[in-house]
Design a protein around this motif. Structure first.
Motif, mmCIF file in Angstrom:
data_model
loop_
_atom_site.group_PDB
_atom_site.id
_atom_site.type_symbol
_atom_site.label_atom_id
_atom_site.label_comp_id
_atom_site.label_asym_id
_atom_site.label_seq_id
_atom_site.Cartn_x
_atom_site.Cartn_y
_atom_site.Cartn_z
ATOM 1 N N GLU A 40 -37.007 50.244 -65.597
ATOM 2 C CA GLU A 40 -38.525 50.589 -64.504
ATOM 3 C C GLU A 40 -39.505 50.339 -66.475
ATOM 4 O O GLU A 40 -40.654 49.119 -65.694
ATOM 5 C CB GLU A 40 -38.472 51.833 -63.864
ATOM 6 C CG GLU A 40 -38.321 51.746 -62.377
ATOM 7 C CD GLU A 40 -37.726 52.944 -61.589
ATOM 8 O OE1 GLU A 40 -38.848 53.914 -61.996
ATOM 9 O OE2 GLU A 40 -37.335 53.339 -61.056
ATOM 10 N N LYS A 41 -39.449 51.266 -66.989
ATOM 11 C CA LYS A 41 -40.261 50.780 -67.546
ATOM 12 C C LYS A 41 -40.786 49.870 -67.895
ATOM 13 O O LYS A 41 -41.758 48.977 -68.792
ATOM 14 C CB LYS A 41 -40.478 52.416 -68.793
ATOM 15 C CG LYS A 41 -42.013 52.476 -69.259
ATOM 16 C CD LYS A 41 -41.757 53.327 -70.428
ATOM 17 C CE LYS A 41 -42.582 53.697 -71.535
ATOM 18 N NZ LYS A 41 -43.798 52.678 -72.143
ATOM 19 N N LEU A 42 -39.702 49.393 -68.816
ATOM 20 C CA LEU A 42 -39.723 47.638 -69.208
ATOM 21 C C LEU A 42 -40.149 46.761 -68.457
ATOM 22 O O LEU A 42 -40.247 45.766 -68.996
ATOM 23 C CB LEU A 42 -37.840 47.666 -69.438
ATOM 24 C CG LEU A 42 -37.439 48.053 -70.456
ATOM 25 C CD1 LEU A 42 -35.539 48.099 -70.842
ATOM 26 C CD2 LEU A 42 -38.184 47.824 -71.803
ATOM 27 N N THR A 48 -42.198 47.183 -65.788
ATOM 28 C CA THR A 48 -44.127 47.954 -66.226
ATOM 29 C C THR A 48 -44.938 47.221 -67.179
ATOM 30 O O THR A 48 -45.640 46.313 -67.229
ATOM 31 C CB THR A 48 -43.955 49.189 -65.768
ATOM 32 O OG1 THR A 48 -43.857 49.665 -65.052
ATOM 33 C CG2 THR A 48 -45.934 49.623 -66.036
ATOM 34 N N ASP A 49 -43.598 47.300 -68.439
ATOM 35 C CA ASP A 49 -44.632 47.156 -69.846
ATOM 36 C C ASP A 49 -44.073 44.762 -70.187
ATOM 37 O O ASP A 49 -45.103 44.953 -70.884
ATOM 38 C CB ASP A 49 -43.938 47.431 -70.544
ATOM 39 C CG ASP A 49 -44.498 49.457 -71.082
ATOM 40 O OD1 ASP A 49 -45.096 49.957 -69.964
ATOM 41 O OD2 ASP A 49 -43.685 50.248 -71.878
ATOM 42 N N ASP A 50 -43.440 45.463 -69.660
ATOM 43 C CA ASP A 50 -43.085 43.382 -69.963
ATOM 44 C C ASP A 50 -43.076 42.452 -68.962
ATOM 45 O O ASP A 50 -42.441 42.249 -68.670
ATOM 46 C CB ASP A 50 -41.420 43.541 -70.838
ATOM 47 C CG ASP A 50 -41.381 41.773 -71.400
ATOM 48 O OD1 ASP A 50 -42.528 40.951 -71.035
ATOM 49 O OD2 ASP A 50 -40.009 41.259 -71.618
ATOM 50 N N VAL A 62 -45.070 44.377 -59.348
ATOM 51 C CA VAL A 62 -43.656 44.008 -60.459
ATOM 52 C C VAL A 62 -42.117 44.358 -59.564
ATOM 53 O O VAL A 62 -41.562 43.413 -60.078
ATOM 54 C CB VAL A 62 -43.345 46.493 -60.841
ATOM 55 C CG1 VAL A 62 -41.895 46.184 -62.352
ATOM 56 C CG2 VAL A 62 -44.693 46.240 -61.773
#
Length: 220
Positions: A31-33, A35-37, A92
């Motif tokens: 999930e963080k990937l 959001t970040d990319d 996202v």
């Protein structure tokens, strides 16, 4: 070894497109990937759990004994992946495309082109010919990890003639919540299970997980 790995990493970084196929990487873990990319796109491929079960039994004679326990975990993971996507912010989630394995094998050429469009990669004549060669072979390549098939749809549904009735019903019960999310149907009798002319998918899943997270219409 370290030098070789570094060369692979450098070569990968130099490419415009980088593709990674994973089997056991869970959606919540990336999930963080996502959001970040903002360039990262995920194709969430889902297969009928009964097909997965039949495939695993075919290659692992000891798998049968632990099947019920294992599929409790498998379907829990499948459901968690679906629910993880459903909880993503809309901006996202639009970069995640849920696709059924069965949809791809039934209509491989147009579906592969559809997937290329989603990941914003060019679909060339060369790729189209390669897909056609893989899915219209003179005969199946029966090696374990081969992807060459004369009739991929027939191969994909061959589990229906192999899976034991009791195992099919057990998986139906264990994976009921996954079925409801993506439209798989219980076989109400052994006769229905073995009849390839009767679909075990609800193809009109209005408001389903599949419909909700598709930004592009699936080709007919």
């Amino acid at each position: 070894m370290a030098a070789c790995v570094q060369k692979v990493i450098e070569n990968c970084k130099s490419k415009k497109y980088r593709i990674l196929k994973t089997v056991r990487l869970r959606v919540h873990a990336i999930e963080k990937l996502l959001t970040d990319d903002p360039s990262l796109r995920i194709i969430h491929m889902i297969r009928d759990p009964r097909g997965i079960a039949a495939s695993r039994v075919q290659w692992d004679e000891f798998y049968q004994a632990k099947m019920t326990f294992t599929f409790g975990r498998v379907c829990a993971d499948m459901l968690r992946d679906i629910e993880s996507v459903e909880k993503l912010p809309p901006e996202v989630a639009k970069r995640v495309l849920p696709v059924l394995y069965e949809e791809v094998v039934e209509n491989p050429e147009s579906m592969i082109e559809y997937l290329y469009k989603f990941v914003q990669m060019p679909y060339t004549d060369y790729i189209g010919k390669h897909v056609k060669n893989l899915t219209h072979a003179a005969k199946d390549n029966t090696e374990r990890f081969s992807t060459q098939r004369a009739n991929p749809a027939k191969t994909a549904y061959s589990w229906r003639s192999k899976i034991r009735w009791i195992l099919s019903t057990e998986i139906d019960a264990i994976c009921e919540r996954v079925y409801k999310k993506v439209g798989y149907l219980r076989a109400k009798s052994l006769k229905i299970l073995r009849d390839y002319n009767i679909s075990l998918r609800d193809r009109n899943m209005n408001g389903s997980y599949l419909e909700k997270f598709r930004q592009l219409p699936i080709p007919g």
